[in-house]
Scaffold this motif. Structure first.
Motif, PDB file in Angstrom:
ATOM      1  N   PHE A 239      31.907   6.534  65.846  1.00  0.00           N
ATOM      2  CA  PHE A 239      31.488   6.095  67.181  1.00  0.00           C
ATOM      3  C   PHE A 239      31.538   7.254  68.178  1.00  0.00           C
ATOM      4  O   PHE A 239      30.613   7.434  68.986  1.00  0.00           O
ATOM      5  N   SER A 240      32.607   8.058  68.122  1.00  0.00           N
ATOM      6  CA  SER A 240      32.706   9.216  69.001  1.00  0.00           C
ATOM      7  C   SER A 240      31.574  10.200  68.735  1.00  0.00           C
ATOM      8  O   SER A 240      30.984  10.764  69.668  1.00  0.00           O
ATOM      9  N   ALA A 241      31.231  10.402  67.454  1.00  0.00           N
ATOM     10  CA  ALA A 241      30.125  11.300  67.111  1.00  0.00           C
ATOM     11  C   ALA A 241      28.792  10.751  67.610  1.00  0.00           C
ATOM     12  O   ALA A 241      27.924  11.509  68.064  1.00  0.00           O
ATOM     13  N   LEU A 242      28.607   9.436  67.533  1.00  0.00           N
ATOM     14  CA  LEU A 242      27.378   8.822  68.058  1.00  0.00           C
ATOM     15  C   LEU A 242      27.261   9.040  69.566  1.00  0.00           C
ATOM     16  O   LEU A 242      26.164   9.313  70.079  1.00  0.00           O
ATOM     17  N   LEU A 243      28.372   8.918  70.280  1.00  0.00           N
ATOM     18  CA  LEU A 243      28.359   9.154  71.721  1.00  0.00           C
ATOM     19  C   LEU A 243      28.062  10.617  72.026  1.00  0.00           C
ATOM     20  O   LEU A 243      27.299  10.927  72.955  1.00  0.00           O
ATOM     21  N   GLU A 244      28.665  11.524  71.257  1.00  0.00           N
ATOM     22  CA  GLU A 244      28.399  12.950  71.444  1.00  0.00           C
ATOM     23  C   GLU A 244      26.917  13.248  71.193  1.00  0.00           C
ATOM     24  O   GLU A 244      26.277  13.993  71.937  1.00  0.00           O
ATOM     25  N   SER A 245      26.381  12.656  70.125  1.00  0.00           N
ATOM     26  CA  SER A 245      24.983  12.878  69.785  1.00  0.00           C
ATOM     27  C   SER A 245      24.056  12.317  70.853  1.00  0.00           C
ATOM     28  O   SER A 245      23.041  12.939  71.196  1.00  0.00           O
ATOM     29  N   ALA A 246      24.396  11.144  71.396  1.00  0.00           N
ATOM     30  CA  ALA A 246      23.556  10.536  72.434  1.00  0.00           C
ATOM     31  C   ALA A 246      23.542  11.391  73.697  1.00  0.00           C
ATOM     32  O   ALA A 246      22.487  11.595  74.309  1.00  0.00           O
ATOM     33  N   ALA A 247      24.701  11.918  74.078  1.00  0.00           N
ATOM     34  CA  ALA A 247      24.759  12.791  75.255  1.00  0.00           C
ATOM     35  C   ALA A 247      24.002  14.086  74.997  1.00  0.00           C
ATOM     36  O   ALA A 247      23.257  14.576  75.867  1.00  0.00           O
ATOM     37  N   GLY A 248      24.169  14.644  73.800  1.00  0.00           N
ATOM     38  CA  GLY A 248      23.455  15.865  73.461  1.00  0.00           C
ATOM     39  C   GLY A 248      21.943  15.668  73.451  1.00  0.00           C
ATOM     40  O   GLY A 248      21.189  16.560  73.860  1.00  0.00           O
ATOM     41  N   GLU A 249      21.502  14.501  72.998  1.00  0.00           N
ATOM     42  CA  GLU A 249      20.064  14.214  72.974  1.00  0.00           C
ATOM     43  C   GLU A 249      19.482  14.222  74.379  1.00  0.00           C
ATOM     44  O   GLU A 249      18.428  14.827  74.621  1.00  0.00           O
ATOM     45  N   GLN A 250      20.146  13.543  75.298  1.00  0.00           N
ATOM     46  CA  GLN A 250      19.633  13.500  76.667  1.00  0.00           C
ATOM     47  C   GLN A 250      19.677  14.873  77.326  1.00  0.00           C
ATOM     48  O   GLN A 250      18.759  15.250  78.067  1.00  0.00           O
ATOM     49  N   GLY A 251      20.735  15.639  77.054  1.00  0.00           N
ATOM     50  CA  GLY A 251      20.804  16.989  77.601  1.00  0.00           C
ATOM     51  C   GLY A 251      19.703  17.876  77.050  1.00  0.00           C
ATOM     52  O   GLY A 251      19.069  18.643  77.792  1.00  0.00           O
TER      53      GLY A 251
END
Length: 297
Positions: A239-251
């Motif tokens: 779940f933490s990795a999914l959140l990191e990936s989602a933030a990285g995608e938007q950035g």
């Protein structure tokens, strides 16, 4: 040389593209603030759980490996390796997905060269499409991503349960999570995090993390706690990795759209200059024709 009508059409088209990229940049910036906040809020909990798992793992080193959960020690073999790959469902995010896929290709080559069997579990449409095309026999299942929406814990629960079921069925021996860790809007770092077997932290690193933390006595015994906490820890790390990936995608998307808007502006300036020069040349030619005709009379 293109006509004035063609140049006007090109300028209009590039201006329309710039409007779209500007709008996408603003949308990504709006989503980034929320996604970044969620990723940063999840980090302390995930890190604390990692420390707890490390301490439990350290306390269980003297136990019989056959009595420990497979999530902790694996199957005792390293033959079949599962790669869980997190990418986005949408494109137009620069090299966000390409960097992860490049890391997966490298890892697959290394594992195959060592004589291991590789399985891939892609999470996210973009990565799933590419990996299914390049490694059709290695992809075990395609899992849809979040498509830019808020990341739900149910996605992590599903992926975690899939890993556990494959591990219990003897279909895999090891598991590694590959994803983009968010650093800032312009930087995302590809991370390969081992999930199975759970890595036991080295003493030096562990002492730095837990230097100010109190030592605990566990009740019931460590093995019972591991059996209950390891599945939850697996889901939390995913779940933490999914959140990191989602933030990285938007950035990454915000940065890519900003660069696209800048390039569109440069293209518009170049086309406008070319349009003005062509128009000036046409006017000059018309004046020459008029003057020549008047002199002939």
């Amino acid at each position: 040389m293109p006509s004035l009508k063609e140049l006007r059409g090109r300028i209009t088209g590039v201006k329309s593209t710039r409007k779209i990229t500007n709008a996408m940049k603003m949308v990504a910036a709006s989503k980034l603030r929320r996604a970044q906040a969620q990723a940063e809020e999840a980090r302390p909990y995930a890190d604390a759980l990692k420390c707890m798992m490390s301490e439990l793992s350290e306390a269980s080193r003297t136990a019989d490996p056959s009595t420990l959960p497979k999530l902790l020690v694996g199957t005792g073999k390293e033959k079949i390796h599962l790669l869980v790959v997190l990418t986005s469902d949408r494109g137009l995010a620069g090299g966000f997905n390409a960097n992860v896929i490049r890391s997966v290709r490298k890892e697959v080559r290394e594992l195959l060269s060592e004589g291991r069997v590789v399985r891939i579990l892609p999470v996210g449409k973009k990565g799933a499409d590419i990996l299914a095309r390049e490694y059709p026999d290695l992809v075990v299942e395609k899992v849809a991503g979040t498509a830019g929406r808020d990341v739900g814990f149910d996605k992590a629960e599903y992926v975690g349960q899939k890993i556990i079921s494959m591990l219990e069925a003897g279909e895999i021996d090891c598991c590694t999570l590959i994803y983009n860790r968010f650093v800032n809007a312009m930087t995302q770092v590809v991370v390969q995090a081992p999930l199975v077997p759970w890595p036991i932290a080295e003493n030096d690193n562990k002492s730095e993390v837990l230097s100010d933390a109190p030592q605990y006595e566990f009740e019931p015994d460590e093995e019972t706690l591991l059996a209950q906490l390891l599945p939850r820890n697996l889901q939390v790390q995913i779940f933490s990795a999914l959140l990191e990936s989602a933030a990285g995608e938007q950035g990454a998307r915000m940065t890519a759209m900003d660069n696209a808007s800048r390039n569109a502006s440069k293209a518009i300036d170049g086309l406008t200059q070319k349009y003005n020069r062509t128009r000036q040349a046409n006017i000059t030619n018309e004046l020459i024709e008029i003057i020549s005709g008047a002199e002939a009379l």
